[in-house]
Design a protein around this motif. Structure first.
Motif, mmCIF file in Angstrom:
data_model
loop_
_atom_site.group_PDB
_atom_site.id
_atom_site.type_symbol
_atom_site.label_atom_id
_atom_site.label_comp_id
_atom_site.label_asym_id
_atom_site.label_seq_id
_atom_site.Cartn_x
_atom_site.Cartn_y
_atom_site.Cartn_z
ATOM 1 N N PHE A 1 114.671 128.610 -9.511
ATOM 2 C CA PHE A 1 115.518 127.959 -10.496
ATOM 3 C C PHE A 1 116.669 128.885 -10.892
ATOM 4 N N SER A 2 117.699 128.297 -11.458
ATOM 5 C CA SER A 2 118.763 129.071 -12.088
ATOM 6 C C SER A 2 118.232 129.662 -13.390
ATOM 7 N N PRO A 3 118.975 130.579 -14.010
ATOM 8 C CA PRO A 3 118.487 131.180 -15.260
ATOM 9 C C PRO A 3 118.179 130.173 -16.364
ATOM 10 N N ASP A 4 118.880 129.031 -16.378
ATOM 11 C CA ASP A 4 118.627 128.038 -17.424
ATOM 12 C C ASP A 4 117.722 126.908 -16.960
ATOM 13 N N GLY A 5 117.070 127.082 -15.805
ATOM 14 C CA GLY A 5 116.047 126.137 -15.393
ATOM 15 C C GLY A 5 116.484 125.044 -14.458
ATOM 16 N N GLN A 6 117.685 125.130 -13.901
ATOM 17 C CA GLN A 6 118.108 124.142 -12.919
ATOM 18 C C GLN A 6 117.442 124.424 -11.578
ATOM 19 N N TYR A 7 116.849 123.397 -10.992
ATOM 20 C CA TYR A 7 116.145 123.559 -9.722
ATOM 21 C C TYR A 7 117.120 123.938 -8.606
ATOM 22 N N LEU A 8 116.750 124.944 -7.806
ATOM 23 C CA LEU A 8 117.577 125.382 -6.690
ATOM 24 C C LEU A 8 116.946 125.066 -5.341
ATOM 25 N N GLU A 9 115.701 125.511 -5.145
ATOM 26 C CA GLU A 9 115.043 125.278 -3.857
ATOM 27 C C GLU A 9 113.562 125.552 -3.959
ATOM 28 N N GLU A 10 112.866 125.225 -2.866
ATOM 29 C CA GLU A 10 111.426 125.432 -2.762
ATOM 30 C C GLU A 10 111.118 126.181 -1.482
ATOM 31 N N TRP A 11 110.172 127.136 -1.561
ATOM 32 C CA TRP A 11 109.649 127.791 -0.359
ATOM 33 C C TRP A 11 108.201 127.357 -0.178
ATOM 34 N N ASP A 12 107.876 126.888 1.005
ATOM 35 C CA ASP A 12 106.502 126.509 1.278
ATOM 36 C C ASP A 12 105.872 127.495 2.250
ATOM 37 N N GLY A 13 104.709 127.126 2.792
ATOM 38 C CA GLY A 13 104.020 128.004 3.735
ATOM 39 C C GLY A 13 103.133 129.037 3.079
ATOM 40 N N PHE A 14 102.760 128.814 1.814
ATOM 41 C CA PHE A 14 101.879 129.736 1.097
ATOM 42 C C PHE A 14 100.494 129.127 0.931
ATOM 43 N N HIS A 15 99.522 129.999 0.650
ATOM 44 C CA HIS A 15 98.174 129.579 0.315
ATOM 45 C C HIS A 15 97.846 130.129 -1.072
ATOM 46 N N GLU A 16 98.008 129.277 -2.077
ATOM 47 C CA GLU A 16 97.715 129.659 -3.456
ATOM 48 C C GLU A 16 98.469 130.920 -3.879
ATOM 49 N N PRO A 17 99.785 130.885 -3.919
ATOM 50 C CA PRO A 17 100.541 132.059 -4.379
ATOM 51 C C PRO A 17 100.238 132.350 -5.841
ATOM 52 N N CYS A 18 99.902 133.605 -6.123
ATOM 53 C CA CYS A 18 99.442 133.974 -7.455
ATOM 54 C C CYS A 18 100.435 134.841 -8.225
ATOM 55 N N ASP A 19 101.110 135.739 -7.544
ATOM 56 C CA ASP A 19 101.989 136.683 -8.226
ATOM 57 C C ASP A 19 103.179 136.974 -7.315
ATOM 58 N N ILE A 20 104.313 137.337 -7.944
ATOM 59 C CA ILE A 20 105.546 137.620 -7.218
ATOM 60 C C ILE A 20 106.119 138.937 -7.727
ATOM 61 N N HIS A 21 106.546 139.773 -6.808
ATOM 62 C CA HIS A 21 107.271 140.988 -7.183
ATOM 63 C C HIS A 21 108.489 141.097 -6.277
ATOM 64 N N ILE A 22 109.649 141.336 -6.873
ATOM 65 C CA ILE A 22 110.888 141.469 -6.111
ATOM 66 C C ILE A 22 111.365 142.908 -6.229
ATOM 67 N N ALA A 23 111.555 143.558 -5.093
ATOM 68 C CA ALA A 23 111.969 144.963 -5.089
ATOM 69 C C ALA A 23 112.728 145.272 -3.814
ATOM 70 N N GLN A 24 113.817 146.013 -3.948
ATOM 71 C CA GLN A 24 114.564 146.535 -2.802
ATOM 72 C C GLN A 24 114.924 145.435 -1.808
ATOM 73 N N GLY A 25 115.304 144.277 -2.338
ATOM 74 C CA GLY A 25 115.746 143.177 -1.504
ATOM 75 C C GLY A 25 114.651 142.395 -0.819
ATOM 76 N N LEU A 26 113.400 142.605 -1.217
ATOM 77 C CA LEU A 26 112.271 141.908 -0.625
ATOM 78 C C LEU A 26 111.478 141.174 -1.698
ATOM 79 N N VAL A 27 110.855 140.077 -1.288
ATOM 80 C CA VAL A 27 110.024 139.274 -2.187
ATOM 81 C C VAL A 27 108.577 139.387 -1.711
ATOM 82 N N TYR A 28 107.714 139.959 -2.551
ATOM 83 C CA TYR A 28 106.304 140.152 -2.244
ATOM 84 C C TYR A 28 105.507 139.094 -2.999
#
Length: 313
Positions: free
Chosen positions: A223-250
């Motif tokens: 989403f955008s900072p104010d909550g506007q939907y941007l896109e969806e990423w699929d291909g996950f199995h129960e994603p629980c946590d996200i960390h973004i660092a050094q240009g990568l999404v974990y």
């Protein structure tokens, strides 16, 4: 989005699925706690000195370790009664959602509470029955204000604080740095933009995009900072946590109710799959992930509440 070409077991060297040269090795027996101490269900955050903060469900709810795994400090007894995720901002303030108390605490790294979001022990959802597993099999019937069992916290480049309100709600809440609620978005559901079934983890990138781990819907929504939907990423199995660092999404995955096979995915900021880790010896999958300044990856494996550390090989 293409499927990865290589899928290796965690606990061994992990090879990349795609570009990036991502190779890691497990550091065996990394965390060295005082004798007789145990970790419970654990959230992970790392400060600017690469100290590791373990917000966990044990007699010692906030444990601090040095980067080499030696014990540094502990605090939070009698206050931090129900751990979930954790986040440290660029000024080394620690944000802790106290799950069953329905609040998010902002603390200094030595344990001084400087801000409280929400009202202690007051659930915004009047239908909550006292068990956070109440809506694990189906979405909550309707959305509410802050909070009912908040799950995750992230801060944006403008100082905004975002909270995923996930077990007893289906909302993302945005606050300013003073704790004023700026807005909320989300609705219960299993498909479509802005529909959440356990919004479980949250992260914000340098451009202010808000990434939400929509766990039981097996996807990330952005989403955008104010909550506007941007896109969806699929291909996950129960994603629980996200960390973004050094240009990568974990993305930690596989620790939900379906017991899927994943442990971690690493993607580019465009969503390209770079590496996929099977759980292998990690058992039930990962609930939390964090990355330090050296690129070391910390994962909470729910099988035995183990803390795993992987370093770039």
């Amino acid at each position: 989005m293409c499927d990865p070409q290589v899928r290796d077991a965690a606990g061994q060297q992990v090879r990349p699925a795609g570009p990036g040269g991502l190779r890691y090795e497990l550091v065996p027996d990394w965390a060295r706690l005082p004798e007789g101490w145990d970790l419970g269900h654990t959230a992970i955050a790392v400060d600017s000195r690469d100290r590791v903060y373990l917000f966990n469900r044990s007699e010692h709810p906030l444990i601090v370790l040095e980067a080499d795994g030696t014990f540094a400090d502990s605090w939070g007894e009698g206050l931090l009664t129900s751990a979930h995720h954790a986040h440290i901002d660029g000024e080394d303030f620690l944000y802790l959602p106290v799950l069953h108390s329905h609040v998010v605490l902002k603390c200094t790294t030595d344990g001084t509470v400087v801000q409280t979001l929400g009202q202690w022990d007051q659930a915004s959802n009047p239908d909550w029955n006292g068990d956070h597993r109440q809506w694990m099999r189906e979405p909550v019937p309707r959305s509410h204000g802050p909070f009912c069992l908040p799950t995750g916290v992230a801060t944006g480049p403008d100082g905004s604080v975002y909270v995923s309100d996930g077990y007893g709600n289906a909302r993302i809440h945005r606050f300013d740095s003073h704790g004023t609620l700026l807005g909320s978005w989300g609705r219960p559901g299993t498909s479509g933009p802005g529909a959440f079934f356990t919004p479980h983890g949250i992260a914000v990138d340098e451009d202010g995009r808000v990434f939400v781990a929509d766990r039981q819907n097996d996807r990330l929504q952005i989403f955008s900072p104010d909550g506007q939907y941007l896109e969806e990423w699929d291909g996950f199995h129960e994603p629980c946590d996200i960390h973004i660092a050094q240009g990568l999404v974990y993305v930690a995955e596989g620790a939900g109710v379906h017991r899927a096979s994943g442990l971690l995915q690493i993607r580019s900021l465009r969503g390209d799959v770079l590496s996929v880790w099977d759980r292998g010896p990690a058992g039930r999958g990962a609930h939390d992930v964090c990355v330090d300044s050296t690129g070391a990856v910390y994962i909470n494996a729910l099988d035995g509440n183990r803390l795993l550390k992987f370093v770039p090989a």
